[in-house]
Design a protein around this motif. Structure first.
Motif, PDB file in Angstrom:
ATOM      1  N   THR A  80     -25.909  52.173  17.358  1.00 22.99           N
ATOM      2  CA  THR A  80     -27.121  51.564  17.922  1.00 22.99           C
ATOM      3  C   THR A  80     -28.066  52.680  18.335  1.00 22.99           C
ATOM      4  O   THR A  80     -27.678  53.580  19.089  1.00 22.99           O
ATOM      5  N   GLN A 135     -29.865  48.361  15.195  1.00 21.70           N
ATOM      6  CA  GLN A 135     -28.532  47.906  15.566  1.00 21.70           C
ATOM      7  C   GLN A 135     -27.936  47.077  14.436  1.00 21.70           C
ATOM      8  O   GLN A 135     -28.639  46.285  13.801  1.00 21.70           O
ATOM      9  N   ILE A 170     -34.270  45.615  15.180  1.00 23.58           N
ATOM     10  CA  ILE A 170     -34.364  44.495  16.115  1.00 23.58           C
ATOM     11  C   ILE A 170     -35.745  44.530  16.768  1.00 23.58           C
ATOM     12  O   ILE A 170     -36.089  45.520  17.416  1.00 23.58           O
ATOM     13  N   ASP A 220     -37.078  41.812  18.736  1.00 27.50           N
ATOM     14  CA  ASP A 220     -37.272  40.779  19.756  1.00 27.50           C
ATOM     15  C   ASP A 220     -37.818  41.331  21.069  1.00 27.50           C
ATOM     16  O   ASP A 220     -38.692  40.733  21.687  1.00 27.50           O
TER      17      ASP A 220
END
Length: 465
Positions: free
Chosen positions: A58, A75, A80, A82
């Motif tokens: 990550t 990740q 990602i 969001d």
């Protein structure tokens, strides 16, 4: 051979220690701050030692000045988005093809003022993690100061200087011809949503032997400065009654001479009437009328357009509209949907409004930053604000027309490099930009201001045959 329970436990512990030790790593990066120039792309270096693969790890990049909110996250072999800070969207990326050798550097494009801060590169595997922090400093040199004459103030002459697009926050100073600092009013400093600073300051000057004054905007951290000098004629300071009487008499004499000349002209030409206010070929100018419709894709989120695209007004709330790259994000402005060259003309109703800006702009203007709307930045505009009319030349010209325009005509002669404005009801010429530099198509520009809810209306042009 029989293995005892104790020996088995030792073997398990040795295996775990070996596994943990094999995944241990350090996260490294530069020891010095990274200095970024606004608008450029930069790379924030970060890598693993030893150079093991980060493909299954990550990777988090955090801006510590935003309370550890995510700048970028990788990740489970994917990006990602969001929890990403909104103004980093579309501007951050990793070098994914180099993750296998431990390169977790971040690329940040189109640097802006709000990007300055401390960035943490945090790498986590299943059994280990480490991080590194780097400082990013942003440098932006603003626009050349624009100096305008405000008028007589407290026995002297009021001057206003303003400049924008700086980072870090700049200092503005006024100087006389000998370089001595002048006492001025408090500076007004505003910061845009992209983190760039705009500064302006008033000063009242008295007549000197040179009447030369300089506005300097400087930023010591980045060792940059910009300055503009203005020279005021001595006559501008004189307001004594005898001089005012002399000026009035001269004006009356000039009017009398002009009137007499026009009378002789009319007699010689055997014409019953001559409208001296109109440009001699104004009706010809109006024959170059074009159909202007507002482009909704360029409209700021607070602007409300009519269904036919002929009216625009300022609303109170940001509308939910697509981020298409064409939209004004820092000015409540909108363009016409078609660009023109050659000769073209259009008319706009401004009746009842207390604030507006009209004119033409280059297609390539930056719609995400708030520049001073002057020709050097690709704007040729006339505006009404705070009861004053201003032609936004490189040295702005502020004036009070004899009659307030209710409808404004805008005419462009591309080949003659001119942009002209007309007061339709009064039948008069307002202002012309001359010697303009045009290199691409020009688009009609509209800003209805935010001080009233009355619409700017694009009007059909009634051309008399």
């Amino acid at each position: 051979m029989k293995v005892t329970q104790l020996e088995c436990l030792c073997l398990i512990l040795l295996h775990l220690l070996h596994t943990a030790g094999s995944e241990r790593f350090e996260v490294l990066g530069p020891t010095d701050s990274i200095v970024a120039v606004a608008g450029d792309d930069i790379i924030l270096p970060c890598y693993l030692k030893p150079n093991i693969s980060a493909e299954d790890m990550t990777v988090d990049w955090l801006n510590l000045d935003f309370l550890d909110v995510c700048v970028f996250r990788y990740q489970n072999s994917e990006i990602i988005r969001d929890d990403q800070i909104p103004h980093y969207r579309g501007r951050t990326s990793l070098f994914e093809e180099e993750l296998w050798r431990g390169n977790t550097s971040l690329k940040l494009t189109r640097v802006q003022g709000t990007d300055e801060g401390r960035y943490k590169c945090l790498i986590q595997s299943k059994s280990w993690y480490d991080d590194f922090t780097v400082q990013v400093l942003v440098k932006a040199v603003g626009s050349k100061p624009v100096v305008s004459i405000v008028g007589h103030r407290e026995g002297g002459m009021g001057l206003l200087c303003e400049s924008e697009g700086w980072h870090p926050e700049p200092e503005l100073v006024w100087l006389d011809s000998k370089g001595v600092h002048l006492s001025a009013g408090p500076p007004e400093i505003h910061r845009s949503f992209k983190g760039f600073y705009r500064v302006k300051q008033y000063v009242i000057v008295q007549e000197t032997d040179t009447n030369r004054f300089t506005c300097r905007v400087q930023q010591s951290r980045i060792n940059e400065k910009m300055e503009t000098e203005i020279h005021l004629p001595s006559e501008i300071f004189y307001t004594t009654p005898w001089r005012m009487t002399f000026i009035v008499l001269c004006c009356l004499g000039a009017i009398a001479v002009t009137g007499f000349s026009l009378t002789i002209y009319c007699i010689r030409k055997k014409k019953d009437f001559v409208n001296t206010n109109w440009s001699p070929d104004f009706e010809t100018i109006r024959r170059h009328a074009v159909d202007v419709t507002l482009d909704p894709d360029s409209a700021h989120r607070k602007l409300i357009l009519s269904d036919d695209g002929k009216q625009v007004r300022h609303g109170e709330l940001n509308q939910v509209l697509s981020d298409n790259g064409k939209r004004f994000t820092n000015w409540s402005s909108v363009l016409g949907n078609v660009g023109f060259s050659g000769k073209f003309y259009y008319e706009v109703k401004v009746e009842g409004k207390t604030e507006w800006t009209l004119g033409v702009v280059r297609r390539s203007i930056n719609r995400n930053e708030r520049f001073i709307p002057i020709p050097n930045n690709g704007y040729w505009t006339l505006e009404l604000k705070d009861g004053e009319y201003t032609a936004n030349a490189d040295s702005p010209v502020t004036f009070t027309p004899r009659e307030r325009p209710q409808k404004v005509g805008v005419f462009v002669d591309y080949e003659k490099r001119q942009v002209s404005f007309y007061n339709l009801e009064a039948g008069s010429h307002i202002y012309s930009f001359t010697g303009c530099t045009f290199t691409e198509k020009l688009y009609p520009f509209f800003n209805p201001g935010g001080s009233d809810s009355i619409s700017l209306v694009v009007c059909p042009v009634d051309v008399t045959d």
